[in-house]
Write an enzyme that holds these catalytic residues in place. Sequence first.
Site, PDB file in Angstrom:
ATOM      1  N   ALA A  86     -10.198   2.515  -1.142  1.00 19.80           N
ATOM      2  CA  ALA A  86     -11.346   1.706  -1.542  1.00 19.80           C
ATOM      3  C   ALA A  86     -11.874   2.330  -2.823  1.00 19.80           C
ATOM      4  O   ALA A  86     -12.290   3.482  -2.846  1.00 19.80           O
ATOM      5  CB  ALA A  86     -12.418   1.733  -0.450  1.00 19.80           C
ATOM      6  N   SER A  87     -11.825   1.567  -3.908  1.00 17.45           N
ATOM      7  CA  SER A  87     -12.184   2.105  -5.222  1.00 17.45           C
ATOM      8  C   SER A  87     -13.648   2.520  -5.268  1.00 17.45           C
ATOM      9  O   SER A  87     -14.479   2.030  -4.502  1.00 17.45           O
ATOM     10  CB  SER A  87     -11.908   1.068  -6.310  1.00 17.45           C
ATOM     11  OG  SER A  87     -10.552   0.683  -6.303  1.00 17.45           O
TER      12      SER A  87
END
Length: 397
Positions: free
Chosen positions: A97-98
């Site tokens: 998850a950036s």
Amino acid sequence: MEPVGADERAAMSCLLHVVEESLGVPIDPAWEAAFRDVHRHAFLPEKVWVGDNLTECSRKAAPEDWLRHAYADTAVVTQINDGRAVEQDERWASCSASAPSIVLRMLDMLDVRAGHRVLEIGSGTGWNAALLAHRLGPGRVVTVEVDPALAVRATRSLEGAGLDARVIHGDGARGHAAGGPYDRVIATCSVRTVPPAWITQTKPGGVVLVPWESPWFCYGLLRLTVDGYGGASGFFSPHSAFMLMRGQRTELRIYRDVVRDSHVPEESATRLSPWAVAGGDWAAQFAVGLLLRDVWRAWHENPDVEGVTDRLWLATTDATSWAAVDRDGRTTDRFTVWEHGPRRLWGTVEAAYDWWCGAGCPRPERFGLTVVPDGTHVVWLDTPDNPVPDLTRPGLT
């Protein structure tokens, strides 16, 4: 939708403040509303991996730590080893998850408008697609995920949040023509070449926004505008580092993937420090990577070689040529070079660095790229009529 308590709301508000400071400008109110309504923690798996050592963090075993990672402005690894069992404790990140700041930066750069249709490449957790669906409404977002398990999980998370984004399990490089044409295409994985389908499935005047990677350096965003004739062109910007699209991976990870006991390298010397081209100067690394699109590098600290403190390894991505440059930790104007194979790689690195210095040491945002209809990628400086030198393998400009 998963209920949100006081701790989660406080964490979201704190993160929004941190992200706004990172961006340096106020967050678009529409994206802020999406962020508050689409809870990041609801899209994370029960187990994540954090830090350089990919330390496991379980929501069940350490709920406070897990929530802290969920609302930190950092990337959170959500899958390792492509979902396969870990062998000999060898862990490598395969999905994440950036960091929220880069997510919001990219969404702002995408410049979506009411009525737009968006194709996302790389569903991952589904959070990015959820933010887009919140902004654009039902039936406007298609997201493609190559990993079947991740596609299933993203679908469930989107459904749980009550948001309508269609998840397609498939090869993202092919896009999803049945849902097009699109006004915007956004990738959440980096690429070394832009797949033609992303351009042909985008309306003329539409935008394709992709994280960029060269084998030399994973860094940068590329924002292309589609011209309507099968091509696209645009500038880079100096942000982001994403995992490479699975279909563009190479198997080179360490020097032992290239060097063989039978190889007899040639010895020479250089005055160019390996640190200058593969150290702390990100602009230099980015430029070298653009000019040498088929050359990979890796540092080897404390090699078992007398008098050598660290060594920079270089290799072509087809593993036919390699080089090594040694530092002794004391000398700053002379370094030993070892090379093997048909190409003398260190000479091309020196040429790339000399060109960059001669051009005034341009930063990433002065570079651009044009994809012509036959798929050729042309890198340029400042304007498309000023291409950079061709220092890479035949077929790439």
